[in-house]
Write an enzyme that holds these catalytic residues in place. Structure first.
Site, PDB file in Angstrom:
ATOM      1  N   GLY A   1      48.304  35.192  34.096  1.00 12.28           N
ATOM      2  CA  GLY A   1      48.493  33.695  34.885  1.00 12.28           C
ATOM      3  C   GLY A   1      48.477  34.486  36.421  1.00 12.28           C
ATOM      4  O   GLY A   1      47.678  33.569  37.189  1.00 12.28           O
TER       5      GLY A   1
ATOM      6  N   ASN B   1      45.020  35.399  37.985  1.00 12.99           N
ATOM      7  CA  ASN B   1      44.575  34.645  38.993  1.00 12.99           C
ATOM      8  C   ASN B   1      43.895  32.792  38.264  1.00 12.99           C
ATOM      9  O   ASN B   1      44.336  32.317  39.459  1.00 12.99           O
ATOM     10  CB  ASN B   1      42.708  35.050  37.754  1.00 12.99           C
TER      11      ASN B   1
ATOM     12  N   LYS C   1      40.456  34.855  23.991  1.00 12.91           N
ATOM     13  CA  LYS C   1      39.767  34.322  22.927  1.00 12.91           C
ATOM     14  C   LYS C   1      37.993  33.702  22.949  1.00 12.91           C
ATOM     15  O   LYS C   1      38.209  33.488  24.184  1.00 12.91           O
ATOM     16  CB  LYS C   1      40.996  33.067  22.558  1.00 12.91           C
TER      17      LYS C   1
ATOM     18  N   ASN D   1      34.172  32.344  34.005  1.00 18.19           N
ATOM     19  CA  ASN D   1      35.213  32.757  33.336  1.00 18.19           C
ATOM     20  C   ASN D   1      34.835  34.530  34.460  1.00 18.19           C
ATOM     21  O   ASN D   1      34.297  34.869  34.962  1.00 18.19           O
ATOM     22  CB  ASN D   1      34.190  33.883  32.337  1.00 18.19           C
TER      23      ASN D   1
ATOM     24  N   HIS E   1      35.630  38.295  35.317  1.00 13.86           N
ATOM     25  CA  HIS E   1      35.836  39.715  34.337  1.00 13.86           C
ATOM     26  C   HIS E   1      35.747  40.883  35.445  1.00 13.86           C
ATOM     27  O   HIS E   1      35.412  40.828  36.239  1.00 13.86           O
ATOM     28  CB  HIS E   1      34.429  39.760  33.682  1.00 13.86           C
TER      29      HIS E   1
ATOM     30  N   ASP F   1      30.941  37.536  28.227  1.00 18.19           N
ATOM     31  CA  ASP F   1      30.241  38.400  28.744  1.00 18.19           C
ATOM     32  C   ASP F   1      28.339  37.556  29.117  1.00 18.19           C
ATOM     33  O   ASP F   1      28.652  39.453  31.011  1.00 18.19           O
ATOM     34  CB  ASP F   1      30.864  39.326  29.417  1.00 18.19           C
TER      35      ASP F   1
ATOM     36  N   GLU G   1      39.445  39.981  42.197  1.00 21.93           N
ATOM     37  CA  GLU G   1      39.752  38.912  41.086  1.00 21.93           C
ATOM     38  C   GLU G   1      40.816  37.831  42.239  1.00 21.93           C
ATOM     39  O   GLU G   1      39.519  37.020  42.116  1.00 21.93           O
ATOM     40  CB  GLU G   1      39.831  39.319  39.561  1.00 21.93           C
TER      41      GLU G   1
HETATM   42  C1  GRF Z   1      42.244  39.954  34.901  1.00 20.90           C
HETATM   43  O1  GRF Z   1      41.545  41.329  34.890  1.00 20.90           O
HETATM   44  C2  GRF Z   1      40.750  39.301  34.769  1.00 20.90           C
HETATM   45  O2  GRF Z   1      40.289  39.758  35.021  1.00 20.90           O
HETATM   46  C3  GRF Z   1      40.535  39.370  32.522  1.00 20.90           C
HETATM   47  O3  GRF Z   1      42.321  39.400  32.032  1.00 20.90           O
HETATM   48  C4  GRF Z   1      43.511  39.480  33.244  1.00 20.90           C
HETATM   49  C5  GRF Z   1      43.923  38.167  33.521  1.00 20.90           C
HETATM   50  O4  GRF Z   1      44.870  38.968  34.208  1.00 20.90           O
HETATM   51  N1  GRF Z   1      39.726  38.392  31.469  1.00 20.90           N
HETATM   52  P1  GRF Z   1      45.856  37.512  34.934  1.00 20.90           P
HETATM   53  O5  GRF Z   1      46.860  36.663  33.357  1.00 20.90           O
HETATM   54  O6  GRF Z   1      44.959  36.754  35.327  1.00 20.90           O
HETATM   55  O7  GRF Z   1      47.117  37.303  35.286  1.00 20.90           O
END
Ligand code: GRF
Length: 193
Positions: free
Chosen positions: A14, A16, A85, A101, A103, A144, A174
Site C-alpha cells: 500500500g 501507493n 485481482k 489503475n 501500472h 492494462d 508512481e
Molecule cells: C506497484 O508497483 C503498482 O504499480 C503495482 O503494484 C505495486 C503495488 O505497490 N500495480 P504498493 O502496494 O502500492 O506498495
C-alpha cells in the site's frame, strides 16, 4: 462543490495508497476524499495504513458484495493501487469509466496478463530497455488496456536489479503520478455533478 468519493483497492504494502493519503493531507488532492480502503487480502499492510489514517476498511469476499459495499458508500472513483485481482466485467460495468489503475511500466510495454509486481521490472531488464516508468490508466475489460491518463518515464541504470528498479519507479514515478491523476479525475467527476 461536493468532493468525489474515492475507494482505494489494495492487495499488498500500500505505498501507493500512502501516497494518496499524504497527497490528501498536503492538499495535492483537494477534489476527492478517500471514504473506503478495500482489500482481497486480510493481512494487506495497506489496510493498516488506512486504519492509521482513520479511513474505513473492508475485506472483500465476493465481488458482488464489494460492488454493494462501494455503492452503499457512494463511491464515485475506484483507484486500484497494487490490487492484484482481475475485476469481472460486472464490476467494470458497475463503475464504467470510474476505475483507474497504476501500472509500473510505460504502457503498451511490459503490460497485460502476467505482468504484475516484480515481473514487470524483470521483463524490462531482460529486454534491455533503457527507459521505463509508470502509467495511470482507466480500467476496462482488457488487462492494462484502458485509456491512458498519465505517464512518467524513469531511467534504467547499469547494474539495476528488479528490486532496485521497482523502488526507483515507485519513488520517481508512481508516488507522484498517481496522486496527480487521482486529483485530475476527482476534479472532473466533481465538476460534472
Ligand atoms: C506497484 O508497483 C503498482 O504499480 C503495482 O503494484 C505495486 C503495488 O505497490 N500495480 P504498493 O502496494 O502500492 O506498495
Amino acid at each position: 462543490m461536493l468532493k468525489t468519493k474515492i475507494a482505494v483497492l489494495v492487495s499488498g504494502g500500500g505505498t501507493n495508497l500512502q501516497a494518496i493519503i499524504d497527497a490528501q493531507a498536503s492538499g495535492i488532492i483537494q477534489s476527492g476524499e478517500i471514504v473506503l480502503v478495500a482489500s482481497n487480502k486480510r493481512n494487506a499492510y495497506g489496510l493498516t495504513r488506512a486504519e492509521n489514517a482513520g479511513i474505513s476498511t473492508y475485506i472483500m469476499d465476493t465481488e458482488d458484495n464489494l460492488i454493494s459495499k462501494l455503492q452503499e458508500a457512494g463511491v464515485e472513483l475506484v483507484v486500484l493501487a497494487g490490487f492484484l485481482k482481475i475485476l469481472s466485467p460486472t464490476f467494470i460495468k458497475a463503475f464504467e469509466n470510474h476505475i483507474i489503475n497504476i501500472h509500473p511500466s510505460l504502457i503498451p510495454s511490459f503490460c497485460g496478463d502476467g505482468f504484475y509486481g516484480l515481473h514487470v521490472h524483470e521483463k524490462a531488464l531482460e529486454y534491455g530497455v533503457k527507459v521505463t516508468g509508470a502509467t495511470v490508466h482507466f480500467v476496462n475489460e482488457i488487462t492494462d488496456g484502458g485509456k491512458i491518463i498519465a505517464q512518467k518515464a524513469v531511467d534504467i541504470l547499469d547494474g539495476d536489479t528488479p528490486e532496485v528498479l521497482q523502488k526507483r519507479v515507485m519513488e520517481q514515478a508512481e508516488w507522484i503520478l498517481l496522486p496527480q491523476a487521482v486529483e485530475k479525475i476527482s476534479k472532473e467527476i466533481m465538476e460534472s455533478k
